[in-house]
Design an enzyme around this catalytic site. Structure first.
Site, mmCIF file in Angstrom:
data_model
loop_
_atom_site.group_PDB
_atom_site.id
_atom_site.type_symbol
_atom_site.label_atom_id
_atom_site.label_comp_id
_atom_site.label_asym_id
_atom_site.label_seq_id
_atom_site.Cartn_x
_atom_site.Cartn_y
_atom_site.Cartn_z
ATOM 1 N N GLY A 72 22.862 -32.652 -8.793
ATOM 2 C CA GLY A 72 23.228 -33.590 -9.841
ATOM 3 C C GLY A 72 24.725 -33.808 -9.905
ATOM 4 N N THR A 73 25.450 -33.324 -8.898
ATOM 5 C CA THR A 73 26.898 -33.519 -8.862
ATOM 6 C C THR A 73 27.212 -34.960 -8.499
ATOM 7 O OG1 THR A 73 27.169 -31.226 -8.108
ATOM 8 C CG2 THR A 73 29.061 -32.694 -7.859
ATOM 9 N N PHE A 100 19.430 -36.248 -14.183
ATOM 10 C CA PHE A 100 18.086 -35.679 -14.080
ATOM 11 C C PHE A 100 17.294 -35.753 -15.383
ATOM 12 C CE2 PHE A 100 19.662 -33.867 -10.158
ATOM 13 C CZ PHE A 100 18.533 -33.903 -9.354
ATOM 14 N N HIS A 132 31.523 -40.263 -22.203
ATOM 15 C CA HIS A 132 31.279 -38.856 -21.883
ATOM 16 C C HIS A 132 32.390 -37.981 -22.468
ATOM 17 C CE1 HIS A 132 28.324 -40.315 -18.915
ATOM 18 N NE2 HIS A 132 27.814 -39.103 -19.020
ATOM 19 N N HIS A 133 32.200 -36.690 -22.350
ATOM 20 C CA HIS A 133 33.181 -35.719 -22.832
ATOM 21 C C HIS A 133 34.464 -35.786 -22.001
ATOM 22 C CE1 HIS A 133 32.095 -33.173 -19.374
ATOM 23 N NE2 HIS A 133 30.848 -33.526 -19.651
ATOM 24 N N LYS A 136 34.807 -34.464 -18.227
ATOM 25 C CA LYS A 136 34.155 -35.111 -17.072
ATOM 26 C C LYS A 136 35.212 -35.669 -16.136
ATOM 27 C CE LYS A 136 30.523 -38.362 -15.749
ATOM 28 N NZ LYS A 136 29.888 -37.366 -14.857
ATOM 29 N N GLY A 142 28.162 -41.337 -12.726
ATOM 30 C CA GLY A 142 27.125 -41.657 -11.739
ATOM 31 C C GLY A 142 25.959 -42.389 -12.364
ATOM 32 N N THR A 143 25.643 -42.051 -13.599
ATOM 33 C CA THR A 143 24.552 -42.731 -14.304
ATOM 34 C C THR A 143 24.887 -44.207 -14.521
ATOM 35 O OG1 THR A 143 23.966 -40.674 -15.424
ATOM 36 C CG2 THR A 143 23.159 -42.721 -16.425
#
Length: 242
Positions: A72-73, A100, A132-133, A136, A142-143
């Site tokens: 998931g990287t 995921f 995001h936080h 990151k 990526g999403t």
């Protein structure tokens, strides 16, 4: 199932918690390189949530040792095709996903369906926003890239995505990325016209959804007798086919 965790940050620790709750065993927890190959060989599957600089080496080492791997990287995908070639050469089993979370993967399908519905309505301009936080490392997420590619695949008005959003031309889908402390992940797609707006949005409240999806994917891949490159669509199909 014996699991190797490659990357033991916040996500790795959350995956460990979920895996133990599902009666699995953690045989390796590693954030540094090189990988402890002896410990890795004991694993039935490896789950990689490391950093972009380490992902390719982690993943291909698993292939060479015959260990199925879930990754998931994000931020390393310029080497993805090469990794897939090595997986095929080594008869490996591999799932990469930008996200995921089962909810996000359902959101991917909703996004593609909406993009197809909206493809002929050029009055609507599309904007994609992700939050995001602050820890990151990569932007856009990526999403967000997966969502953008899902839209571009269904809408011929866009030939590519562009980040930052203010640099996009008329044929580029703009992506806006924000970093705010302690945000687990929010993705929003907006279709805007002078008359109205249509929006879909996914908001993660905890990391547990990402971790659970990764462990479920690992369970699925470990049981898969056929080697190859798989995706979360394959994992979800196992649920919807029931």
């Amino acid at each position: 199932m014996k699991i190797a965790l490659l990357g033991y940050g916040k996500m790795g620790k959350t995956i460990e918690k979920i895996a133990l709750e599902r009666q699995h065993e953690i045989v390796l927890k590693q954030s540094s390189t090189p990988i402890d190959k002896d410990a890795l060989q004991e694993a039935d599957v490896a789950i990689d949530f490391s950093i972009p600089e380490a992902a390719f080496t982690n993943i291909t080492t698993c292939f060479q040792l015959g260990v199925p791997v879930i990754s998931g990287t994000t931020g390393w995908l310029d080497q993805y095709e090469k990794a897939c070639e090595i997986a095929q050469k080594e008869n490996g089993k591999f799932i990469y996903a930008s996200n995921f979370s089962l909810g996000v993967n359902l959101f991917f399908q909703l996004n593609a369906h909406l993009a197809e519905l909206m493809a002929n309505f050029s009055d609507y301009k599309i904007n994609l926003e992700e939050i995001h936080h602050t820890e990151k490392k990569d932007a856009p997420s990526g999403t967000a890239i997966t969502l953008a590619e899902g839209i571009i695949d269904k809408n011929e008005n866009y030939s590519a995505w562009k980040y930052p959003a203010n640099k996009a031309n008329n044929s580029e889908l703009p992506i806006e990325a924000k970093r705010i402390e302690d945000v687990k992940g929010t993705h929003k797609i907006a279709y805007s016209s002078t008359i109205d707006d249509i929006e879909i949005k996914h908001t993660a409240h905890t990391r547990d959804g990402f971790a659970l999806g990764a462990v479920i994917a690992a369970e699925w891949l470990q049981k898969k007798t056929k080697t190859g490159i798989y995706s979360m669509k394959d994992v979800l199909h196992a649920f919807t086919a029931q």
